[in-house]
Write an enzyme that holds these catalytic residues in place. Structure first.
Site, PDB file in Angstrom:
ATOM      1  N   GLU A  58       1.119  -0.877  -2.570  1.00 58.38           N
ATOM      2  CA  GLU A  58       0.133   0.459  -2.705  1.00 58.38           C
ATOM      3  C   GLU A  58       0.105   0.758  -4.148  1.00 58.38           C
ATOM      4  O   GLU A  58      -1.006   0.999  -4.854  1.00 58.38           O
ATOM      5  CB  GLU A  58       0.594   1.724  -2.041  1.00 58.38           C
ATOM      6  CG  GLU A  58       0.972   1.363  -0.482  1.00 58.38           C
ATOM      7  CD  GLU A  58       2.018   0.818  -0.114  1.00 58.38           C
ATOM      8  OE1 GLU A  58       2.155   1.224   1.193  1.00 58.38           O
ATOM      9  OE2 GLU A  58       2.829   0.127  -0.660  1.00 58.38           O
ATOM     10  N   CYS A  94       5.140   5.931  -3.308  1.00 64.62           N
ATOM     11  CA  CYS A  94       3.768   5.579  -3.124  1.00 64.62           C
ATOM     12  C   CYS A  94       3.135   6.632  -2.669  1.00 64.62           C
ATOM     13  O   CYS A  94       1.919   6.960  -3.320  1.00 64.62           O
ATOM     14  CB  CYS A  94       3.623   4.398  -2.314  1.00 64.62           C
ATOM     15  SG  CYS A  94       4.276   2.932  -2.879  1.00 64.62           S
TER      16      CYS A  94
END
EC number: 3.5.4.5
Length: 135
Positions: A58, A94
């Site tokens: 991500e 993330c």
């Protein structure tokens, strides 16, 4: 501008799994971002023998978007895929980066090995987001 379904975004994230560099965990992850202008940005996890230096898929995708000139709040959707029995959510680091670069209502598509898709949003996966340094 091209239109993408959540299924097509998940499939694109799955196609990235062989590109992941995961020689230590053997846990490849792929992520794709759908940007507001319709472009797709890809990312995979990149491990390091010093696990703290590992970068998740991500964040790889988000950092790639930044290098291509995209700024905060320009992501329309994110899809995350791995080869897991349960849905694979972004890690907490993330999630915090998603807060910085996504609007709260941005869809987050998670999948699992059997192909089912779970749809959530950035605000749902980070309910008490740290959003500002202002006091």
């Amino acid at each position: 501008m091209a239109t993408y379904s959540k299924e097509s975004l998940i499939e694109r994230a799955r196609q990235l799994l062989p590109k992941a560099y995961a020689p230590y965990s053997h846990f490849p992850v792929g992520a794709v971002l759908l940007m507001d202008d319709g472009q797709i940005i890809e990312g995979v996890n990149v491990e390091n023998v010093s696990f703290g230096a590992t970068n998740c898929a991500e964040r790889t995708a988000i950092f790639t978007a930044v290098t291509q000139g995209y700024g905060p709040k320009s992501i329309q959707a994110i899809a995350v895929a791995g080869d897991t029995e349960d849905f694979l959510p972004p890690c907490c680091i993330c999630r915090q980066v998603l807060v910085e670069f996504c609007r709260p209502d941005v869809p987050v598509y998670l999948t699992r090995r059997d192909g089912q898709i779970y749809e959530t949003t950035v605000s749902q996966i980070v309910p008490l987001a740290f959003e500002s340094l202002k006091m």
